[in-house]
Design a protein around this motif. Sequence first.
Motif, PDB file in Angstrom:
ATOM      1  N   GLY A 170      41.065  52.300  59.844  1.00 49.39           N
ATOM      2  CA  GLY A 170      41.885  52.807  58.750  1.00 49.39           C
ATOM      3  C   GLY A 170      41.564  52.125  57.442  1.00 49.39           C
ATOM      4  N   LEU A 171      41.973  52.759  56.343  1.00 47.76           N
ATOM      5  CA  LEU A 171      41.824  52.168  55.017  1.00 47.76           C
ATOM      6  C   LEU A 171      43.053  52.503  54.183  1.00 47.76           C
ATOM      7  CD1 LEU A 171      41.009  54.507  52.676  1.00 47.76           C
ATOM      8  CD2 LEU A 171      38.890  54.492  53.952  1.00 47.76           C
ATOM      9  N   THR A 172      43.322  51.653  53.188  1.00 47.93           N
ATOM     10  CA  THR A 172      44.501  51.812  52.342  1.00 47.93           C
ATOM     11  C   THR A 172      44.114  51.564  50.891  1.00 47.93           C
ATOM     12  OG1 THR A 172      45.921  50.988  54.125  1.00 47.93           O
ATOM     13  CG2 THR A 172      46.865  51.052  51.919  1.00 47.93           C
ATOM     14  N   LEU A 173      44.610  52.441  50.002  1.00 48.01           N
ATOM     15  CA  LEU A 173      44.460  52.286  48.559  1.00 48.01           C
ATOM     16  C   LEU A 173      45.831  51.960  47.973  1.00 48.01           C
ATOM     17  CD1 LEU A 173      42.245  55.443  47.889  1.00 48.01           C
ATOM     18  CD2 LEU A 173      41.448  53.075  47.995  1.00 48.01           C
ATOM     19  N   THR A 174      45.918  50.900  47.193  1.00 41.89           N
ATOM     20  CA  THR A 174      47.193  50.518  46.584  1.00 41.89           C
ATOM     21  C   THR A 174      47.019  50.340  45.086  1.00 41.89           C
ATOM     22  OG1 THR A 174      46.782  48.153  46.932  1.00 41.89           O
ATOM     23  CG2 THR A 174      47.947  49.330  48.671  1.00 41.89           C
ATOM     24  N   SER A 175      48.134  50.526  44.358  1.00 39.13           N
ATOM     25  CA  SER A 175      48.113  50.314  42.909  1.00 39.13           C
ATOM     26  C   SER A 175      49.513  49.936  42.451  1.00 39.13           C
ATOM     27  CB  SER A 175      47.635  51.564  42.163  1.00 39.13           C
ATOM     28  OG  SER A 175      48.615  52.590  42.241  1.00 39.13           O
ATOM     29  N   VAL A 176      49.579  49.176  41.363  1.00 38.68           N
ATOM     30  CA  VAL A 176      50.842  48.781  40.756  1.00 38.68           C
ATOM     31  C   VAL A 176      50.755  49.044  39.267  1.00 38.68           C
ATOM     32  CG1 VAL A 176      52.480  46.927  40.336  1.00 38.68           C
ATOM     33  CG2 VAL A 176      51.228  47.011  42.505  1.00 38.68           C
ATOM     34  N   LEU A 177      51.731  49.778  38.739  1.00 36.13           N
ATOM     35  CA  LEU A 177      51.777  50.100  37.319  1.00 36.13           C
ATOM     36  C   LEU A 177      53.056  49.550  36.717  1.00 36.13           C
ATOM     37  CD1 LEU A 177      50.658  53.862  37.492  1.00 36.13           C
ATOM     38  CD2 LEU A 177      49.227  51.889  36.898  1.00 36.13           C
ATOM     39  N   GLY A 178      52.921  48.875  35.576  1.00 40.79           N
ATOM     40  CA  GLY A 178      54.090  48.390  34.862  1.00 40.79           C
ATOM     41  C   GLY A 178      54.489  46.992  35.278  1.00 40.79           C
ATOM     42  N   ARG A 179      55.179  46.272  34.345  1.00 42.88           N
ATOM     43  CA  ARG A 179      55.673  44.928  34.610  1.00 42.88           C
ATOM     44  C   ARG A 179      57.192  44.842  34.515  1.00 42.88           C
ATOM     45  NH1 ARG A 179      51.524  40.680  31.612  1.00 42.88           N
ATOM     46  NH2 ARG A 179      49.636  41.307  32.763  1.00 42.88           N
ATOM     47  N   GLY A 180      57.814  45.691  33.698  1.00 39.70           N
ATOM     48  CA  GLY A 180      59.270  45.744  33.660  1.00 39.70           C
ATOM     49  C   GLY A 180      59.681  46.670  34.769  1.00 39.70           C
ATOM     50  N   PRO A 181      60.067  47.917  34.447  1.00 41.46           N
ATOM     51  CA  PRO A 181      60.103  48.900  35.513  1.00 41.46           C
ATOM     52  C   PRO A 181      58.676  49.062  36.044  1.00 41.46           C
ATOM     53  CG  PRO A 181      61.325  49.676  33.609  1.00 41.46           C
ATOM     54  CD  PRO A 181      60.589  48.450  33.185  1.00 41.46           C
ATOM     55  N   SER A 182      58.522  48.977  37.353  1.00 40.68           N
ATOM     56  CA  SER A 182      57.183  49.031  37.939  1.00 40.68           C
ATOM     57  C   SER A 182      57.139  50.091  39.025  1.00 40.68           C
ATOM     58  CB  SER A 182      56.785  47.677  38.524  1.00 40.68           C
ATOM     59  OG  SER A 182      57.644  47.319  39.584  1.00 40.68           O
ATOM     60  N   LEU A 183      55.963  50.668  39.173  1.00 40.89           N
ATOM     61  CA  LEU A 183      55.724  51.670  40.198  1.00 40.89           C
ATOM     62  C   LEU A 183      54.561  51.204  41.059  1.00 40.89           C
ATOM     63  CD1 LEU A 183      56.167  54.471  41.506  1.00 40.89           C
ATOM     64  CD2 LEU A 183      54.517  55.380  39.825  1.00 40.89           C
ATOM     65  N   SER A 184      54.837  50.955  42.340  1.00 40.59           N
ATOM     66  CA  SER A 184      53.770  50.586  43.277  1.00 40.59           C
ATOM     67  C   SER A 184      53.579  51.734  44.253  1.00 40.59           C
ATOM     68  CB  SER A 184      54.123  49.305  44.020  1.00 40.59           C
ATOM     69  OG  SER A 184      55.327  49.455  44.757  1.00 40.59           O
ATOM     70  N   GLN A 185      52.307  52.030  44.550  1.00 40.25           N
ATOM     71  CA  GLN A 185      51.978  53.151  45.426  1.00 40.25           C
ATOM     72  C   GLN A 185      50.880  52.730  46.397  1.00 40.25           C
ATOM     73  OE1 GLN A 185      51.949  57.205  43.256  1.00 40.25           O
ATOM     74  NE2 GLN A 185      51.314  55.737  41.675  1.00 40.25           N
ATOM     75  N   SER A 186      50.893  53.375  47.567  1.00 41.55           N
ATOM     76  CA  SER A 186      49.824  53.148  48.543  1.00 41.55           C
ATOM     77  C   SER A 186      49.526  54.453  49.266  1.00 41.55           C
ATOM     78  CB  SER A 186      50.219  52.066  49.549  1.00 41.55           C
ATOM     79  OG  SER A 186      51.291  52.491  50.356  1.00 41.55           O
ATOM     80  N   LEU A 187      48.245  54.659  49.539  1.00 40.13           N
ATOM     81  CA  LEU A 187      47.775  55.842  50.250  1.00 40.13           C
ATOM     82  C   LEU A 187      46.891  55.365  51.389  1.00 40.13           C
ATOM     83  CD1 LEU A 187      47.518  58.965  50.440  1.00 40.13           C
ATOM     84  CD2 LEU A 187      45.524  58.763  48.920  1.00 40.13           C
ATOM     85  N   GLY A 188      47.239  55.745  52.636  1.00 43.98           N
ATOM     86  CA  GLY A 188      46.494  55.257  53.777  1.00 43.98           C
ATOM     87  C   GLY A 188      46.007  56.364  54.679  1.00 43.98           C
ATOM     88  N   PHE A 189      44.865  56.083  55.343  1.00 44.75           N
ATOM     89  CA  PHE A 189      44.290  57.008  56.313  1.00 44.75           C
ATOM     90  C   PHE A 189      43.885  56.191  57.537  1.00 44.75           C
ATOM     91  CE2 PHE A 189      43.329  58.462  52.063  1.00 44.75           C
ATOM     92  CZ  PHE A 189      43.759  59.789  52.074  1.00 44.75           C
ATOM     93  N   GLY A 190      44.062  56.765  58.726  1.00 47.03           N
ATOM     94  CA  GLY A 190      43.672  56.052  59.929  1.00 47.03           C
ATOM     95  C   GLY A 190      43.403  56.984  61.080  1.00 47.03           C
ATOM     96  N   TYR A 191      42.659  56.466  62.062  1.00 48.36           N
ATOM     97  CA  TYR A 191      42.340  57.259  63.241  1.00 48.36           C
ATOM     98  C   TYR A 191      42.281  56.323  64.437  1.00 48.36           C
ATOM     99  CZ  TYR A 191      41.127  61.972  64.710  1.00 48.36           C
ATOM    100  OH  TYR A 191      41.183  63.247  65.232  1.00 48.36           O
ATOM    101  N   ALA A 192      42.728  56.815  65.601  1.00 47.31           N
ATOM    102  CA  ALA A 192      42.714  56.033  66.830  1.00 47.31           C
ATOM    103  C   ALA A 192      42.095  56.861  67.946  1.00 47.31           C
ATOM    104  CB  ALA A 192      44.126  55.611  67.210  1.00 47.31           C
ATOM    105  N   PHE A 193      41.206  56.214  68.726  1.00 58.04           N
ATOM    106  CA  PHE A 193      40.548  56.852  69.865  1.00 58.04           C
ATOM    107  C   PHE A 193      40.954  56.095  71.130  1.00 58.04           C
ATOM    108  CE2 PHE A 193      37.959  57.361  66.118  1.00 58.04           C
ATOM    109  CZ  PHE A 193      37.628  58.714  66.123  1.00 58.04           C
ATOM    110  N   TYR A 194      41.244  56.834  72.224  1.00 55.05           N
ATOM    111  CA  TYR A 194      41.730  56.239  73.461  1.00 55.05           C
ATOM    112  C   TYR A 194      40.813  56.616  74.622  1.00 55.05           C
ATOM    113  CZ  TYR A 194      46.148  55.543  70.969  1.00 55.05           C
ATOM    114  OH  TYR A 194      47.112  55.168  70.074  1.00 55.05           O
TER     115      TYR A 194
END
Length: 650
Positions: free
Chosen positions: A394-418
């Motif tokens: 899996g991999l994850t992309l994260t970002s943080v915008l702003g220092r007063g009011p702030s918006l943090s976001q993350s987008l992830g993708f993953g796969y599992a094989f059994y």
Amino acid sequence: MTGIRMRPSAAVLLAVLLFAVPSFAADPGGERTAISADTIEQQGEVFHGEGSVVVEAPGSTLKADRVRYDRATEDVVAEGSVYYEDDRSTVKASKAEINLRSETGVLYDADVFFKEQGYRVYGSRIEKPGYNRYFLDAGSITTCPGPVPAWCIKGRNVDLIVGDRVKIWHATFRVKDTPVLYTPYFWAPVIKERKTGFLMQKTGYSNRKGFTWMQPFFWAISANRDATFFADVYSKRGVGFGAEYRYIEASGMEGSVNFYNIRDTELHRSFTELKATHRHRWRGFRGSYDINYVNQKDFYREYEPYLLQSARRFLESQAEFSLRDEYAKLYARARYIRELKDGEDQGAVLQKLPEAGIFITPKKLPGPVVLTAETAVANFTRDNGVDGKRLDTGLTLTSVLGRGPSLSQSLGFGYAFYDLDGLSPGVESDLDRGFVSYAASLRSSLAKSYGDVEHIVMHDLAYSYRHFDGDTPPLLDATELQGDVSSLELAVYNRLRDALAKEFLTVRLSDAYDFRAGDRPVQPIEFDLRYRRDFSLAVGLKYDVYDNVITGSDSRLGVSLERLDMSAGHIYRRGDITMFNVVFVYKASPAVSLKSEAWYDSAGGELTRLGLGLIYSSECWAMAMDYAKRPGEHIVFITVTLKGLGDVRI
């Protein structure tokens, strides 16, 4: 009174009545020693001082009614109210016979106090056969002052080496000279550093095990390694033996190994425990393991005195090794779980043996975006049931915008094989599933001061989304517990800080809306309060808005008054657990405290644990008398802490 002065060479012969100090040297600076007495006579090589003899040398003082010194043999005899003091010791005796050349001699009716170590010895006859060593046919040792010390250990054939250890045969532990305990042999270190030898023995009583006796032996192997060996004797259950080895290496390694075994004569079974820990750090390498093993499921129920430990369901062992640099971390780990509940099948417990993976160090991408990625493969095995292998990536992309009011976001993708084993015939063994996840959190805060108090309000609005696509695998670990999520949560925090920026009040109120929860989307409202100032208060609640009931709560109130500390708390889980706990500590005087603690299970209608204690402490010793009750067992014990000698548990 006549006063004369002598050269240091003559003064040394009298001043070295420091019987308790191992060595003496004349003052190299040539300072003179003053001797005064009612009369002083010399007959050849023999000097006599009579009547209020006082010898004052640099750093020491000797007083006696009579002093005789033979310069040829270097024998000194002091009689009548003998008193000596220097920066290391004081001596009181009726008579002292000393040879300055050999540093040997005898003290009569003596009280010797060693200032650095903080203990004193008493005896009608104290013999000094050589450097730093003392023998008493009968005598006592204590760290308490006074003619009748608060405690002492008295016995025969006392063998003392200053700064090392003391041995006493037929020893009795006495309180105000009243015998309380007896042991045929007593050994204790009288040194602040680690020292090889026997430690304080422990005795006690349990209605299940009978009278108990434990004798540990400490081995100071080196500056960074030591070990403790011990034997436990239970009058109803048999004899147990154990050892613990500890080490700390300069290369960044440290750990311990602990082994214990007892052949239970009542249950006719052998109980064995093995515990080992190890930590190793070297540059980018990290290694650790924690091994916990018992051969009987009920080992802790039978031989663990603490309720929470004796009630454990599983026993876990694990190991992990990793290697990292600025780009990535490679790791391998393993986990083994021992089932401790009676009637449960050990072969049905899944073991993770092993797991290996690579974690990519967070990498800054153009803009406010950070990338992380991880791939791991794990092997699950057990004797009975489904097991197999799993590959996660899996991999994850994260970002943080702003220092007063702030918006943090993350987008992830993953796969599992059994690749699974132990499935029913005809069931597909090769499974796979993937997921996509998104999370966003919008935070804001406001602050305002009211004199010395600052009020901070923070809002956190968070949305979480996760969707799985593919097969539905069996449960192997917490990874398979994750399912589809689409929820929105709002949390409001209120915080108060004092003039020193110390937070003394925190209140959190939160609620979540689950878009996938059908006709009950609103989740239980959660309330949490923490207050720490004049008293302490902690409250946690969960409230179901549909059933209008509290589904869970935890609380604890603590109050400290001038002489009384008390706390009360409870744990509640809807339809399952309701526990109450009360603790009182009353300080009757600076030396005496009373303590009581109780746990009550209202659902089961029984007192699960009761503890009562009396604590007495003074300048040189302390004693704690305790009674403990837990299901099926009553324990009574006394712990005596002797300043300079350690603990004795009865």
